[in-house]
Design a protein around this motif. Structure first.
Motif, PDB file in Angstrom:
ATOM      1  N   GLY A 156       0.820  -1.214   0.000  1.00  0.00           N
ATOM      2  CA  GLY A 156       0.000   0.000   0.000  1.00  0.00           C
ATOM      3  C   GLY A 156       0.845   1.251   0.000  1.00  0.00           C
ATOM      4  N   LEU A 157       1.915   1.255   0.802  1.00  0.00           N
ATOM      5  CA  LEU A 157       2.798   2.420   0.862  1.00  0.00           C
ATOM      6  C   LEU A 157       3.492   2.631  -0.474  1.00  0.00           C
ATOM      7  CD1 LEU A 157       4.071   4.634   2.635  1.00  0.00           C
ATOM      8  CD2 LEU A 157       5.895   3.000   3.193  1.00  0.00           C
ATOM      9  N   LEU A 158       3.999   1.557  -1.050  1.00  0.00           N
ATOM     10  CA  LEU A 158       4.724   1.656  -2.311  1.00  0.00           C
ATOM     11  C   LEU A 158       3.810   2.130  -3.444  1.00  0.00           C
ATOM     12  CD1 LEU A 158       7.606   1.140  -3.285  1.00  0.00           C
ATOM     13  CD2 LEU A 158       6.914  -1.154  -3.951  1.00  0.00           C
ATOM     14  N   LEU A 159       2.643   1.517  -3.554  1.00  0.00           N
ATOM     15  CA  LEU A 159       1.703   1.891  -4.622  1.00  0.00           C
ATOM     16  C   LEU A 159       1.177   3.307  -4.432  1.00  0.00           C
ATOM     17  CD1 LEU A 159      -0.403  -1.353  -5.242  1.00  0.00           C
ATOM     18  CD2 LEU A 159       1.322  -0.333  -6.723  1.00  0.00           C
ATOM     19  N   SER A 160       0.919   3.690  -3.192  1.00  0.00           N
ATOM     20  CA  SER A 160       0.413   5.042  -2.958  1.00  0.00           C
ATOM     21  C   SER A 160       1.438   6.085  -3.387  1.00  0.00           C
ATOM     22  CB  SER A 160       0.058   5.233  -1.483  1.00  0.00           C
ATOM     23  OG  SER A 160       1.215   5.211  -0.666  1.00  0.00           O
ATOM     24  N   GLY A 161       2.725   5.795  -3.117  1.00  0.00           N
ATOM     25  CA  GLY A 161       3.772   6.714  -3.545  1.00  0.00           C
ATOM     26  C   GLY A 161       3.868   6.809  -5.051  1.00  0.00           C
ATOM     27  N   ILE A 162       3.840   5.672  -5.728  1.00  0.00           N
ATOM     28  CA  ILE A 162       3.963   5.657  -7.192  1.00  0.00           C
ATOM     29  C   ILE A 162       2.761   6.308  -7.857  1.00  0.00           C
ATOM     30  CG2 ILE A 162       4.021   4.140  -9.217  1.00  0.00           C
ATOM     31  CD1 ILE A 162       5.691   2.189  -7.532  1.00  0.00           C
TER      32      ILE A 162
ATOM     33  N   GLY B  99       9.539  15.944 -11.490  1.00  0.00           N
ATOM     34  CA  GLY B  99       8.618  15.910 -10.365  1.00  0.00           C
ATOM     35  C   GLY B  99       7.409  15.027 -10.533  1.00  0.00           C
ATOM     36  N   LYS B 100       7.385  14.230 -11.600  1.00  0.00           N
ATOM     37  CA  LYS B 100       6.189  13.418 -11.839  1.00  0.00           C
ATOM     38  C   LYS B 100       6.547  12.182 -12.644  1.00  0.00           C
ATOM     39  CE  LYS B 100       1.505  13.957 -13.752  1.00  0.00           C
ATOM     40  NZ  LYS B 100       0.593  14.892 -14.465  1.00  0.00           N
ATOM     41  N   PHE B 101       5.966  11.042 -12.273  1.00  0.00           N
ATOM     42  CA  PHE B 101       6.200   9.808 -13.010  1.00  0.00           C
ATOM     43  C   PHE B 101       5.374   9.791 -14.297  1.00  0.00           C
ATOM     44  CE2 PHE B 101       6.903   7.701  -8.653  1.00  0.00           C
ATOM     45  CZ  PHE B 101       8.265   7.911  -8.732  1.00  0.00           C
ATOM     46  N   PRO B 102       5.918   9.215 -15.369  1.00  0.00           N
ATOM     47  CA  PRO B 102       5.112   9.027 -16.583  1.00  0.00           C
ATOM     48  C   PRO B 102       3.981   8.051 -16.312  1.00  0.00           C
ATOM     49  CG  PRO B 102       7.215   7.863 -16.749  1.00  0.00           C
ATOM     50  CD  PRO B 102       7.296   8.713 -15.521  1.00  0.00           C
ATOM     51  N   ALA B 103       2.884   8.182 -17.055  1.00  0.00           N
ATOM     52  CA  ALA B 103       1.680   7.381 -16.792  1.00  0.00           C
ATOM     53  C   ALA B 103       1.928   5.883 -16.924  1.00  0.00           C
ATOM     54  CB  ALA B 103       0.561   7.825 -17.736  1.00  0.00           C
ATOM     55  N   TRP B 104       2.887   5.486 -17.773  1.00  0.00           N
ATOM     56  CA  TRP B 104       3.110   4.054 -17.992  1.00  0.00           C
ATOM     57  C   TRP B 104       3.754   3.364 -16.789  1.00  0.00           C
ATOM     58  CZ3 TRP B 104       8.168   2.850 -17.400  1.00  0.00           C
ATOM     59  CH2 TRP B 104       9.133   3.822 -17.709  1.00  0.00           C
ATOM     60  N   PHE B 105       4.413   4.141 -15.931  1.00  0.00           N
ATOM     61  CA  PHE B 105       5.109   3.515 -14.791  1.00  0.00           C
ATOM     62  C   PHE B 105       4.132   2.889 -13.791  1.00  0.00           C
ATOM     63  CE2 PHE B 105       7.720   4.131 -10.744  1.00  0.00           C
ATOM     64  CZ  PHE B 105       8.384   2.925 -10.910  1.00  0.00           C
ATOM     65  N   PRO B 106       3.167   3.643 -13.258  1.00  0.00           N
ATOM     66  CA  PRO B 106       2.215   2.987 -12.347  1.00  0.00           C
ATOM     67  C   PRO B 106       1.394   1.915 -13.048  1.00  0.00           C
ATOM     68  CG  PRO B 106       1.468   5.194 -12.898  1.00  0.00           C
ATOM     69  CD  PRO B 106       2.879   5.073 -13.385  1.00  0.00           C
ATOM     70  N   LEU B 107       1.184   2.070 -14.360  1.00  0.00           N
ATOM     71  CA  LEU B 107       0.428   1.065 -15.110  1.00  0.00           C
ATOM     72  C   LEU B 107       1.160  -0.271 -15.101  1.00  0.00           C
ATOM     73  CD1 LEU B 107      -2.037   0.479 -16.876  1.00  0.00           C
ATOM     74  CD2 LEU B 107      -0.688   1.174 -18.860  1.00  0.00           C
ATOM     75  N   ILE B 108       2.485  -0.239 -15.307  1.00  0.00           N
ATOM     76  CA  ILE B 108       3.283  -1.468 -15.285  1.00  0.00           C
ATOM     77  C   ILE B 108       3.262  -2.100 -13.904  1.00  0.00           C
ATOM     78  CG2 ILE B 108       5.646  -2.369 -15.375  1.00  0.00           C
ATOM     79  CD1 ILE B 108       6.199  -0.575 -17.716  1.00  0.00           C
ATOM     80  N   VAL B 109       3.450  -1.280 -12.874  1.00  0.00           N
ATOM     81  CA  VAL B 109       3.506  -1.793 -11.497  1.00  0.00           C
ATOM     82  C   VAL B 109       2.170  -2.422 -11.104  1.00  0.00           C
ATOM     83  CG1 VAL B 109       3.799  -1.169  -9.070  1.00  0.00           C
ATOM     84  CG2 VAL B 109       5.251  -0.108 -10.807  1.00  0.00           C
TER      85      VAL B 109
ATOM     86  N   VAL C 196      13.266   5.759 -13.635  1.00  0.00           N
ATOM     87  CA  VAL C 196      11.954   5.152 -13.850  1.00  0.00           C
ATOM     88  C   VAL C 196      12.038   4.013 -14.868  1.00  0.00           C
ATOM     89  CG1 VAL C 196       9.601   5.552 -14.688  1.00  0.00           C
ATOM     90  CG2 VAL C 196      10.703   7.246 -13.221  1.00  0.00           C
ATOM     91  N   ILE C 197      12.828   4.202 -15.920  1.00  0.00           N
ATOM     92  CA  ILE C 197      12.972   3.153 -16.937  1.00  0.00           C
ATOM     93  C   ILE C 197      13.595   1.899 -16.326  1.00  0.00           C
ATOM     94  CG2 ILE C 197      14.274   2.489 -18.992  1.00  0.00           C
ATOM     95  CD1 ILE C 197      13.810   5.298 -20.085  1.00  0.00           C
ATOM     96  N   VAL C 198      14.637   2.079 -15.518  1.00  0.00           N
ATOM     97  CA  VAL C 198      15.270   0.924 -14.863  1.00  0.00           C
ATOM     98  C   VAL C 198      14.272   0.213 -13.962  1.00  0.00           C
ATOM     99  CG1 VAL C 198      17.040   0.204 -13.215  1.00  0.00           C
ATOM    100  CG2 VAL C 198      17.594   1.898 -14.973  1.00  0.00           C
ATOM    101  N   ALA C 199      13.533   0.989 -13.161  1.00  0.00           N
ATOM    102  CA  ALA C 199      12.525   0.397 -12.270  1.00  0.00           C
ATOM    103  C   ALA C 199      11.444  -0.317 -13.072  1.00  0.00           C
ATOM    104  CB  ALA C 199      11.901   1.483 -11.393  1.00  0.00           C
ATOM    105  N   GLY C 200      11.035   0.287 -14.195  1.00  0.00           N
ATOM    106  CA  GLY C 200      10.008  -0.321 -15.030  1.00  0.00           C
ATOM    107  C   GLY C 200      10.463  -1.625 -15.657  1.00  0.00           C
ATOM    108  N   ILE C 201      11.722  -1.663 -16.104  1.00  0.00           N
ATOM    109  CA  ILE C 201      12.245  -2.882 -16.725  1.00  0.00           C
ATOM    110  C   ILE C 201      12.290  -4.035 -15.717  1.00  0.00           C
ATOM    111  CG2 ILE C 201      14.331  -3.954 -17.675  1.00  0.00           C
ATOM    112  CD1 ILE C 201      14.906  -1.288 -19.087  1.00  0.00           C
ATOM    113  N   PHE C 202      12.827  -3.770 -14.532  1.00  0.00           N
ATOM    114  CA  PHE C 202      12.907  -4.826 -13.513  1.00  0.00           C
ATOM    115  C   PHE C 202      11.515  -5.254 -13.044  1.00  0.00           C
ATOM    116  CE2 PHE C 202      17.413  -3.663 -13.030  1.00  0.00           C
ATOM    117  CZ  PHE C 202      17.963  -4.929 -12.942  1.00  0.00           C
ATOM    118  N   THR C 203      10.584  -4.311 -12.976  1.00  0.00           N
ATOM    119  CA  THR C 203       9.209  -4.642 -12.596  1.00  0.00           C
ATOM    120  C   THR C 203       8.592  -5.581 -13.621  1.00  0.00           C
ATOM    121  OG1 THR C 203       8.906  -2.509 -11.465  1.00  0.00           O
ATOM    122  CG2 THR C 203       6.914  -3.716 -12.100  1.00  0.00           C
ATOM    123  N   LEU C 204       8.779  -5.266 -14.893  1.00  0.00           N
ATOM    124  CA  LEU C 204       8.230  -6.088 -15.972  1.00  0.00           C
ATOM    125  C   LEU C 204       8.871  -7.469 -15.990  1.00  0.00           C
ATOM    126  CD1 LEU C 204       6.355  -6.217 -18.442  1.00  0.00           C
ATOM    127  CD2 LEU C 204       8.237  -5.292 -19.810  1.00  0.00           C
TER     128      LEU C 204
END
Length: 219
Positions: free
Chosen positions: A98-104, A120-130, A186-194
């Protein structure tokens, strides 16, 4: 973190059902989430007005840090004083996720940088991937539970790295770090998440196939 949630959700409770001190800390951690989200959104709105209220940003950061640190604290108390419980086994990973998702999610709809959304803002695709990864794993775990009656999810190193990268991305925005563009983090985080999501799915398919072979031999 993710694997722990699904283990707690789809396996039989191994501990006594009781409210412990560790459980209370976990509940407090869950209650910090809306407080963090509120401060984060308010700070984003102050940025839009070009009147940034830094006390709101610092308050959001402090709440997030306390919630994150208390994760290890309630775990220590549960182990040290033998307060492990089935309730804690469910609440703790829910608080983590919950904490992680709320932050993202919050930092994908609220801009925290006066210089622009690039920092100052994540691209829309990042929370979508997570969110998609977690939803797929949750549905997969439910399917395994219904079909074979048990779920064995071992945390992969990619999943752990994905969690660390997600936390780094959140910190990058909240601390307003500029020595490296946010999009790289964000790209690195997105790749590892995927990748971690794909690995979990493959592991689920392997377990399903193994169970099918076991039934075939039994017949």
């Amino acid at each position: 973190m993710t694997a722990g949630y699904f283990d707690a959700a789809f396996t039989e409770p191994r501990y006594n059902k009781r409210v412990t001190t560790a459980n209370k800390i976990t509940v407090a951690r869950i209650l910090m989430i809306p407080a963090f989200v509120t401060m984060a959104i308010y700070y984003g709105e102050s940025i839009q007005r070009h009147e940034p209220l830094e006390w709101q940003r610092f308050t959001a950061i402090i709440i997030f840090l306390i919630a994150a640190v208390s994760d290890g604290f309630d775990g220590y108390i549960a182990r040290r004083y033998k307060q492990r419980s089935s309730l804690g086994a469910v609440l703790d990973p829910i608080a983590d996720k919950g904490l992680l998702l709320s932050g993202i999610i919050t930092l994908s709809i609220s801009n925290w940088s006066e210089s622009g959304p690039d920092y100052g803002k994540f691209p829309a695709w990042f929370p979508l991937i997570v969110i998609t990864r977690d939803a797929v794993i949750l549905v997969g775990a439910l399917v395994l539970h219904l079909l074979i009656g048990k779920v064995r999810i071992k945390p992969s190193w990619t999943g752990k790295v994905a969690t660390v990268c997600q936390m780094c991305a959140i910190a990058w925005v909240m601390l307003q770090l500029h020595f490296l563009p946010l999009i790289f983090v964000v790209i690195v985080a997105g790749i590892f998440t995927l990748v971690s999501g794909i690995i979990y799915v493959m592991e689920g398919v392997r377990q399903l196939q193994a169970e099918g072979h076991a039934h075939a031999r039994a017949d």
